[in-house]
Write an enzyme that holds these catalytic residues in place. Structure first.
Site, mmCIF file in Angstrom:
data_model
loop_
_atom_site.group_PDB
_atom_site.id
_atom_site.type_symbol
_atom_site.label_atom_id
_atom_site.label_comp_id
_atom_site.label_asym_id
_atom_site.label_seq_id
_atom_site.Cartn_x
_atom_site.Cartn_y
_atom_site.Cartn_z
ATOM 1 N N ASP A 163 17.188 9.864 -8.148
ATOM 2 C CA ASP A 163 18.638 10.101 -8.071
ATOM 3 C C ASP A 163 19.189 10.016 -6.653
ATOM 4 O OD1 ASP A 163 18.844 10.422 -10.811
ATOM 5 O OD2 ASP A 163 18.539 12.583 -10.740
ATOM 6 N N HIS A 171 0.819 -1.218 0.000
ATOM 7 C CA HIS A 171 0.000 0.000 0.000
ATOM 8 C C HIS A 171 0.848 1.262 0.000
ATOM 9 C CE1 HIS A 171 -3.284 2.625 1.860
ATOM 10 N NE2 HIS A 171 -3.874 2.102 0.797
ATOM 11 N N HIS A 221 -9.085 11.106 1.748
ATOM 12 C CA HIS A 221 -8.154 9.995 1.538
ATOM 13 C C HIS A 221 -6.838 10.220 2.280
ATOM 14 C CE1 HIS A 221 -5.657 7.121 -0.938
ATOM 15 N NE2 HIS A 221 -6.754 6.410 -0.774
ATOM 16 N N LYS A 244 -3.823 10.736 5.166
ATOM 17 C CA LYS A 244 -3.304 9.995 6.322
ATOM 18 C C LYS A 244 -2.221 10.851 6.954
ATOM 19 C CE LYS A 244 -4.044 6.840 2.737
ATOM 20 N NZ LYS A 244 -5.469 6.669 2.864
ATOM 21 N N LYS A 286 3.249 4.488 -1.069
ATOM 22 C CA LYS A 286 3.356 5.433 -2.187
ATOM 23 C C LYS A 286 4.647 6.215 -1.992
ATOM 24 C CE LYS A 286 -1.293 4.814 -1.659
ATOM 25 N NZ LYS A 286 -1.977 4.244 -0.498
ATOM 26 N N ASP A 294 1.102 18.938 19.040
ATOM 27 C CA ASP A 294 1.724 20.145 19.589
ATOM 28 C C ASP A 294 2.316 20.997 18.464
ATOM 29 O OD1 ASP A 294 0.890 19.348 22.089
ATOM 30 O OD2 ASP A 294 2.804 18.449 22.641
#
Length: 402
Positions: free
Chosen positions: A124, A117, A292, A294, A119, A299
């Site tokens: 380089d 899952h 969508h 996450k 991404k 603080d």
């Protein structure tokens, strides 16, 4: 050789928040197309639409320019890519791999569990991207009411070396990986003042790392916590830390889906509302379109961005990757964006009024809360197999990667 995320804080980094595909895709495509030496791309979803074709063009340009290009897609998230889409990349020299493609049974895909899952993009060995954004047209606003609200970050500095080592270890043959690691590529120079951790979750060595860093941050919270998470049904220990933080006076705010892409998402999260609200947690539902993201902040310094939801799939089954960031400037930017989201695009969920069925409602919350204590153990009982990464050859055939 197993992938190893960063195990310690690394200083000297710079993070730039990228909100939605409108900010993310132009930066990523430009970076990939301009690669001088190599590109690594990992993604759950790659579709043959205008965004997927944009990535396709950038990958081709990098490969034709002499860069070594590696792509890893998930076999469940990216199941129906046209043969010519992949073949044109492979023929240009792109090493295209599929994580655990599985086989259909009577037309049905059964390989739902333990997915790749993540991404991640590394260019380089110097520039990285990580977040929750897939390569599909539903991450840009002109897709319509179902366009997703999401976040990623552009990463510069020494922490990119940790991301680089990880993506190499995920796909390269062992002999090539050893040779590269012996060469000890240079660590990117300092690019800013942010401290960072690169944190992953897998089903062998790092089963609870991402959740653990959430819990550590919640325990240390003194002023505010804001969590924006699309698929929310966390375990007992994480819910307990949220409640404890709110009870000691920390302002704990959750941003969850009000217009979910799957109805069960809101139903599951709703089972926890009363239990959290009675401790003082404020719950906001984002209602403009599916959420969508996450991301979270605590603080004035701590923040995290990545692919991991706070649900059983992400916390106990899927392969995930987040960065944890310690930087006041980035925290302030993320806080401003999330505060605006709550103010302009969310509705705050009021606690349910007390009724004559109050006892049953409390019993339901109690049962859900304590049943959640066991879901990490239940995950171990679910079907398990050794996932296979297959490399696509020029003739379109798949073979196990070395």
């Amino acid at each position: 050789m197993k992938p190893r995320p960063s195990a310690r804080w690394v200083g000297g980094n710079q993070f730039r928040l990228l909100e939605n595909g409108e900010e993310y895709f132009p930066c990523v495509f430009e970076a990939i197309a301009g690669a001088r030496r190599e590109v690594f791309v990992e993604t759950f979803i790659l579709f043959d639409d205008k965004i997927g074709r944009g990535l396709h063009a950038a990958l081709l340009q990098a490969a034709q320019g002499g860069a070594q290009v590696h792509v890893l897609v998930d076999g469940f998230g990216s199941p129906d890519l046209p043969e010519d889409f992949v073949a044109s990349l492979v023929q240009a020299g792109v090493r295209f791999r599929v994580f655990d493609p599985g086989r259909r049974l009577f037309g049905q895909r059964l390989n739902l569990l333990r997915r790749m899952h993540r991404k991640i993009v590394v260019v380089d060995g110097e520039l990285g991207f990580i977040g929750g954004i897939n390569y599909s047209a539903d991450h840009v606003a002109d897709f319509g009411p179902e366009a997703k609200q999401d976040y990623a970050v552009e990463v510069r500095g020494p922490i990119v070396a940790h991301m680089h080592r990880f993506v190499q270890a995920a796909v390269l043959p062992r002999a090539e990986l050893r040779q590269r690691l012996r060469a000890a590529p240079p660590v990117p120079p300092p690019a800013g003042e942010a401290g960072a951790l690169f944190v992953t979750r897998d089903n062998r060595h790092h089963t609870t790392d991402i959740e653990r860093h959430y819990r550590i941050a919640l325990r240390a919270a003194r002023e505010r916590v804001v969590i924006a998470n699309a698929y929310f049904f966390p375990g007992y220990r994480l819910v307990r830390e949220m409640r404890r933080a709110a009870r000691r006076g920390v302002q704990v705010a959750l941003i969850l889906q009000g217009q979910p892409d799957m109805p069960i998402v809101k139903t599951a999260a709703g089972l926890l509302y009363d239990h959290l609200q009675r401790a003082g947690v404020r719950i906001h539902e984002y209602c403009e379109r599916p959420l969508h993201g996450k991301v979270a902040l605590v603080d004035g310094e701590w923040a995290t961005v990545g692919s991991s939801n706070l649900d059983p799939l992400s916390l106990s089954l899927n392969l995930e990757a987040n960065v944890v960031i310690r930087d006041a400037r980035f925290n302030a930017t993320l806080h401003e964006r999330l505060s605006r989201l709550m103010r302009e695009s969310c509705k705050q969920v009021e606690p349910a009024p007390r009724t004559r069925w109050e006892g049953l409602r409390l019993l339901r919350g109690y049962c859900v809360y304590h049943l959640m204590r066991w879901f990490p153990a239940w995950a171990g009982w679910l079907p398990r197999h050794a996932p296979v990464i297959e490399i696509v050859e020029a003739d379109g055939l798949h073979k196990p990667a070395a």
